[in-house]
Design an enzyme around this catalytic site. Structure first.
Site, PDB file in Angstrom:
ATOM      1  N   CYS A 141       0.803  -1.224   0.000  1.00 35.11           N
ATOM      2  CA  CYS A 141       0.000   0.000   0.000  1.00 35.11           C
ATOM      3  C   CYS A 141       0.835   1.273   0.000  1.00 35.11           C
ATOM      4  CB  CYS A 141      -0.942   0.013   1.207  1.00 35.11           C
ATOM      5  SG  CYS A 141      -2.185  -1.294   1.181  1.00 35.11           S
ATOM      6  N   HIS A 148      -3.248   7.274   3.204  1.00 32.85           N
ATOM      7  CA  HIS A 148      -3.719   6.031   2.600  1.00 32.85           C
ATOM      8  C   HIS A 148      -5.134   5.781   3.093  1.00 32.85           C
ATOM      9  CE1 HIS A 148      -4.219   1.956   1.426  1.00 32.85           C
ATOM     10  NE2 HIS A 148      -3.891   1.420   2.590  1.00 32.85           N
ATOM     11  N   ASN A 150     -10.461   0.969  -0.117  1.00 33.84           N
ATOM     12  CA  ASN A 150      -9.008   0.839  -0.021  1.00 33.84           C
ATOM     13  C   ASN A 150      -8.494   0.332  -1.367  1.00 33.84           C
ATOM     14  OD1 ASN A 150      -6.368  -0.070   0.429  1.00 33.84           O
ATOM     15  ND2 ASN A 150      -6.794  -0.714   2.524  1.00 33.84           N
TER      16      ASN A 150
END
Length: 329
Positions: free
Chosen positions: A117, A256, A286
């Site tokens: 990520c 994020h 996400n």
């Protein structure tokens, strides 16, 4: 660290055509209407179709970024892929994107970095070093992820919140005050089993045989959150100290989009006002590595991030790793 003259000249993003709503997820899982939104804070996310491959989405985002930057594919002299999950093991996704941009005979270097990520932040870090040392003048960094192909709907904690998409930036040597002021990255492997996709490497693969579920992503969200939150405040203090930019001087915080819980934690416990935090989780979910650059593109195009502003890009990833950068946009 000394500031690196670096300018984000263009940003772009790509969202798959199909939109999956929280109501559809409720129906799929046999939940009462409104349950998914109540539990996970997500309303919609995008799901790629067969034609919207990782490299196809990345190329779409890259063209948007280049249009904003006022350049074309042949003006790029380095392509860095920073996906959480590659389109295929070999060759790299960056190679596939180079070809899609019509650069197959160009010789322009193209390769991948991977920090799940946080891949985009590490891709930008590597690009900055190449620009700083004169090895590149204009770099394309992209992140593109299709989470939907590896979700286990028997574990809705992960399956319900992940979305597909891509984003890209064009970076050049800084003009005026634009700069990368600080970059930080830390890994705490005590959380290595909190987020796992076992298949696809040399240990677990179709040739040797796979056990049930090893080809699906699994996540212990609470463990990942506990490990990350334990170290994040200290990490953030050190990052801001290196940048010589205090929390009060941050104009825009681009985290994020890990989960609604993590975003609320950042806003409430790290004393970051909601008006400064870009929060697109409810509409995107996400998006793994594409999450931060998609939020960045949203901030730029919506006018929330303007030239001269100080921005914090920050997040966590499987590992567990923490990463962040402070830029003067």
């Amino acid at each position: 660290m000394q500031p690196i003259p670096l300018k984000i000249c263009g940003t772009g993003s790509y969202l798959p055509r199909r939109i999956l709503t929280s109501e559809e997820i409720d129906a799929r899982l046999g939940w009462r209407p409104g349950t998914c939104h109540s539990l996970y804070g997500i309303k919609t996310r995008h799901v790629a179709d067969d034609e919207e491959t990782t490299s196809a989405m990345a190329a779409g985002a890259a063209l948007q970024a280049m249009e904003m930057a006022g350049c074309g594919p042949r003006d790029i002299d380095l392509i860095i892929g920073a996906c959480g999950v590659m389109e295929q093991p070999i060759p790299s996704t960056a190679v596939l994107v180079q070809d899609r941009l019509g650069l197959g005979r160009s010789g322009i270097p193209a390769w991948d970095v991977n920090a799940t990520c946080l891949g985009f932040l590490k891709g930008m870090d590597v690009a900055a070093m190449h620009i700083q040392t004169g090895r590149a003048k204009r770099v394309l960094v992209f992140s593109s992820d299709i989470a939907s192909v590896g979700l286990d709907w028997g574990h809705p904690e992960a399956a319900a919140i992940f979305g597909d998409g891509a984003a890209a930036v064009v970076l050049e040597a800084g003009e005026g005050d634009s700069a990368l002021l600080a970059m930080g990255f830390e890994t705490y492997s005590q959380g290595r089993d909190a987020c796992v996709l076992a298949a696809g490497g040399t240990r677990v693969n179709p040739v040797r045989g796979m056990q049930t579920g090893e080809d699906r992503f699994r996540m212990d969200g609470q463990k990942a959150f506990r490990v990350a939150s334990r170290y994040l405040p200290r990490f953030l203090r050190r990052l801001l100290l290196k940048s010589e930019v205090g929390l009060d001087r941050l104009d825009c915080v681009i985290p994020h989009q890990a989960s609604a819980q993590s975003l609320n934690h950042a806003i409430q416990n790290l004393l970051l006002g909601a008006e400064r935090v870009v929060n697109i989780f409810a509409q995107h979910g996400n998006q793994i590595a594409a999450s931060i650059p998609t939020a960045l593109d949203h901030a730029v195009r919506s006018g929330r991030l303007k030239r001269g502003d100080h921005a914090l890009l920050i997040g966590t990833s499987a590992g567990i790793s923490l990463g962040g950068s402070v830029v003067r946009f």
